[in-house]
Design a protein around this motif. Structure first.
Motif, short mmCIF file in Angstrom:
data_model
loop_
_atom_site.label_atom_id
_atom_site.label_comp_id
_atom_site.label_asym_id
_atom_site.label_seq_id
_atom_site.Cartn_x
_atom_site.Cartn_y
_atom_site.Cartn_z
N TYR A 9 0.94 -1.17 -0.08
CA TYR A 9 0.00 0.13 -0.20
C TYR A 9 1.00 1.40 0.12
O TYR A 9 1.44 1.36 1.08
N ASP A 59 -2.10 6.35 -2.27
CA ASP A 59 -3.30 5.48 -2.04
C ASP A 59 -3.44 4.40 -2.97
O ASP A 59 -4.58 3.93 -3.14
N ARG A 70 -5.49 2.44 -7.75
CA ARG A 70 -6.26 2.61 -6.87
C ARG A 70 -7.32 1.60 -7.06
O ARG A 70 -7.91 1.27 -7.67
N LYS A 123 -13.64 0.32 -3.28
CA LYS A 123 -13.99 -0.31 -1.97
C LYS A 123 -15.65 -0.59 -2.09
O LYS A 123 -16.18 -1.65 -2.08
N GLU A 133 -16.40 4.73 -2.45
CA GLU A 133 -15.44 4.77 -1.50
C GLU A 133 -14.20 3.72 -1.89
O GLU A 133 -14.63 2.78 -2.49
N TRP A 134 -12.93 4.45 -1.70
CA TRP A 134 -11.77 3.87 -2.21
C TRP A 134 -11.10 3.05 -0.86
O TRP A 134 -11.29 3.52 0.19
N PHE A 135 -10.21 1.92 -1.26
CA PHE A 135 -9.55 1.24 -0.17
C PHE A 135 -8.43 2.27 0.54
O PHE A 135 -7.62 2.90 -0.22
N THR A 136 -8.41 2.45 1.75
CA THR A 136 -7.58 3.27 2.44
C THR A 136 -6.51 2.38 3.52
O THR A 136 -6.89 1.11 3.78
N ASP A 143 -8.22 0.16 6.08
CA ASP A 143 -8.94 -0.90 5.84
C ASP A 143 -8.00 -2.43 5.81
O ASP A 143 -8.49 -3.57 5.96
N PHE A 144 -6.77 -2.09 5.99
CA PHE A 144 -5.55 -3.22 5.82
C PHE A 144 -5.20 -3.40 7.38
O PHE A 144 -4.38 -2.64 7.90
N LEU A 171 -10.23 -9.25 3.77
CA LEU A 171 -10.56 -8.01 2.85
C LEU A 171 -10.75 -8.81 1.31
O LEU A 171 -9.93 -9.47 1.03
N ILE A 179 -10.60 -8.28 -2.72
CA ILE A 179 -9.99 -7.31 -3.80
C ILE A 179 -10.37 -7.98 -5.04
O ILE A 179 -9.85 -9.19 -5.04
#
Length: 630
Positions: free
Chosen positions: A256, A261, A286, A289, A312-315, A318-319, A325, A327
């Protein structure tokens, strides 16, 4: 001619010559005679004081000749005497910089090397990384001119705190190394005190901290790029697809990038895993999510997703280690991260505890390798090598033991313990090889005995009867002594005698033997040194009691051959016979017989006990055991 004094000769009674040989401190010395025949004093052998002074003043040249002059010292050339001896001086020179507004001159530090073997010199500038200046060897090794007259620089011309000019450049010598200082001082040169090395002003200016510019605190992409450049969070994850057909559990590394991001997924390849070595499962991008409702049918394989299709995007939050999760349709389970990621989560989100989760599969317990049962051929160690490798190798040997005990053999005389009358007179020679712990048995051939002598047993290790096949215990030197019973593949032998080398070996290695073994050897040596008289031995041969005892033993062996008695009867009596005399107490004798189930109530056995009795309280168990040797 001098006249002889006849009257004086007639008065002499002693006409011997004087002694000229004497001894001093054990050494024979010769001295001059002071008197002649008959004791008259000799005048011509006495030196006067003048003659003694003349001898004292004589030069040894007259006797030994002219002394030889010492040979001159060997000539050693300079290239041999001063080979690999180099004088090192630290120096610098100033270089003008005409086309620069930031600096007007530059200080360049160099090392001057003087080679003593041929009086040559070289100037080398240490290389500085990213300096932009050609550095290294400024002047190659050569003899450097000192003036216009053709003179060259010599090591006497070099010193600390002086300037030397080489090809138009003036070098300032500030210091030298320890070897150079010791060499110059040994040659009588007084060295100047060392100086500090001059520093380059522009280089010192660059070492000062740069100015800090404070930007506004509002978030923007440029600030994020400059702040988090080259900062990457690394997570270790697995994708468990074992529920599907031909599925498996595969490991991945998720990166990441904090600067923009973006997310990148790399597959971890193992050696010989049978997969194509694609480095990336998903390229850096990117990762959405949550998508909008209308974007579910968006052709993602053709067009890129923009901000209008994503809610909403993965930030980074979230990890989290220990959570799953999804993906791009794959569910990844994060089980670990690197130390930088742990520090970032502790400082940014206050999450201090991110322990590693063990996702490794428990391997089944290893199968215990059991050796097949021993088949009886060869040694156990040799047979076991076939189970350890496809191509068996010979067992490792103790090389030190073989070298120390090479050609060392212990020899014993033994008799076969057998109920067969023909075997009673057979004798065997046991040879114990200390280098390999092997035993060989040889039977000396006896003429007209009806038994073929020769090699009875080749070299091999003999296992003790009470040891197991899995853990065999072999006979050692401590098991051989006078009266010991050795069982070799079902045959029992009694040690009767030893050679002289065995006695010496037992004396030098007494710690290996038990006290009973040492006592048996001592008693045997005493009996050997004090033999019985010849008349007594003849009387024993003609004694009818001995013949009666032998006949009774033969009768008991025939009648009680099927009786259930223990085989180790001889060892049981030896335990209580500490002195190895062959006799035990009467009370102890009956206790041992009772423990071994010996039929002592039988009339023949009672008669045998009577014949074996010695005195009131002793019984000779040697003859008693012979009756049950079958």
């Amino acid at each position: 001619m001098p006249r002889l004094n006849v009257g004086k000769l007639l008065d002499k009674t002693a006409f011997h010559r004087s002694q000229t040989l004497g001894y001093r401190n054990g050494y024979a010395i010769v001295r001059r005679p002071t008197v002649g025949i008959g004791g008259d004093r000799l005048q011509f052998n006495q030196l006067s004081q003048a003659e003694l002074d003349e001898l004292a003043n004589k030069a040894p040249v007259l006797t030994y000749g002219q002394p030889k002059q010492a040979p001159p010292a060997d000539f050693i050339p300079a290239h041999v005497a001063f080979d690999k001896k180099v004088l090192k001086f630290d120096a610098y020179f100033q270089e003008d910089v005409p086309m620069s507004t930031e600096e007007h001159y530059r200080i360049r530090q160099v090392n001057i090397y003087y080679y003593l073997e041929d009086d040559s010199m070289s100037v080398i500038e240490p290389v500085v990384e990213n300096s932009g200046i050609p550095q290294g060897k400024l002047i190659k090794r050569q003899r450097l001119a000192k003036n216009d007259r053709g003179d060259h620089y010599h090591w006497k011309d070099l010193n600390r705190g002086i300037n030397i000019t080489i090809y138009g450049k003036t070098f300032r010598i500030v210091d030298c190394d320890r070897f150079t200082q010791v060499f110059l001082e040994s040659q009588g040169i007084e060295l100047n005190p060392p100086e500090k090395m001059a520093l380059d002003p522009y280089t010192e200016l660059r070492k000062q901290p740069l100015r800090k510019y404070v930007t506004p605190s509002d978030f923007d992409q440029l600030k994020q790029f400059l702040t988090f450049d080259k900062q990457v969070l690394r997570f270790y994850a697995i994708w468990d697809d074992t529920d599907s057909m031909y599925g498996e559990c595969r490991t991945y590394v998720i990166h990441y990038y904090l600067m923009d991001d973006t997310v990148e997924i790399r597959e971890v390849h193992e050696r010989n895993d049978g997969r194509d070595p694609f480095p990336l499962l998903m390229n850096r991008q990117r990762m959405p999510k949550v998508l909008v409702e209308n974007a579910k049918n968006f052709p993602q394989c053709v067009l890129e997703i923009s901000d209008q299709e994503v809610l909403e995007w993965f930030t980074a939050k979230d990890f989290i280690v220990g959570k799953s999760l999804t993906i791009l349709g794959r569910t990844f389970f994060i089980y670990d991260c690197d130390p930088f990621t742990r520090r970032y989560y502790k400082e940014k989100f206050g999450i201090a505890d991110l322990p590693r989760i063990d996702v490794s599969k428990q391997e089944p317990p290893p199968v215990k390798q059991e050796l097949p049962p021993y088949n009886g051929y060869g040694l156990v160690e040799d047979s076991a090598q076939n189970c350890f490798a496809l191509i068996p190798k010979a067992p490792k040997k103790d090389i030190i033991k073989m070298l120390v005990n090479d050609n060392k053999v212990l020899r014993y005389l033994a008799a076969l313990e057998s109920p067969i009358p023909e075997d009673k007179d057979r004798r065997f020679v046991f040879s114990y090889f200390l280098a390999t712990d092997m035993i060989s048995i040889f039977e000396p051939p006896v003429r007209n005995s009806g038994i073929i002598g020769g090699k009875y047993l080749g070299r091999t290790k003999v296992v003790k009867p009470y040891s197991t096949v899995d853990n065999p215990i072999y006979y050692g030197p401590s098991d051989f002594f006078i009266g010991a019973v050795i069982e070799v593949f079902g045959h029992r032998f009694i040690i009767l005698d030893t050679d002289e080398y065995v006695l010496k070996y037992m004396e030098s290695n007494a710690a290996q033997y038990s006290p009973e073994a040492l006592a048996s050897i001592q008693n045997h040596v005493q009996k050997r040194e004090a033999p019985a008289p010849e008349s007594e031995s003849k009387q024993t041969e003609k004694d009818p009691g001995v013949q009666e005892l032998e006949a009774l033993i033969d009768t008991i062996q025939k009648q009680l051959k099927d009786h259930s008695c223990k085989e180790n009867m001889h060892e049981a009596f030896q335990i209580y016979d500490k002195e190895a005399s062959g006799y035990v107490d009467r009370e102890m004798f009956f206790k041992i017989c009772e423990s071994l189930n010996v039929p002592i109530d039988d009339s023949l056995v009672k008669e045998l006990i009577r014949l074996c009795s010695h005195g009131e309280g002793k019984i000779n168990y040697y003859n008693f055991v012979r009756a049950f040797s079958n």
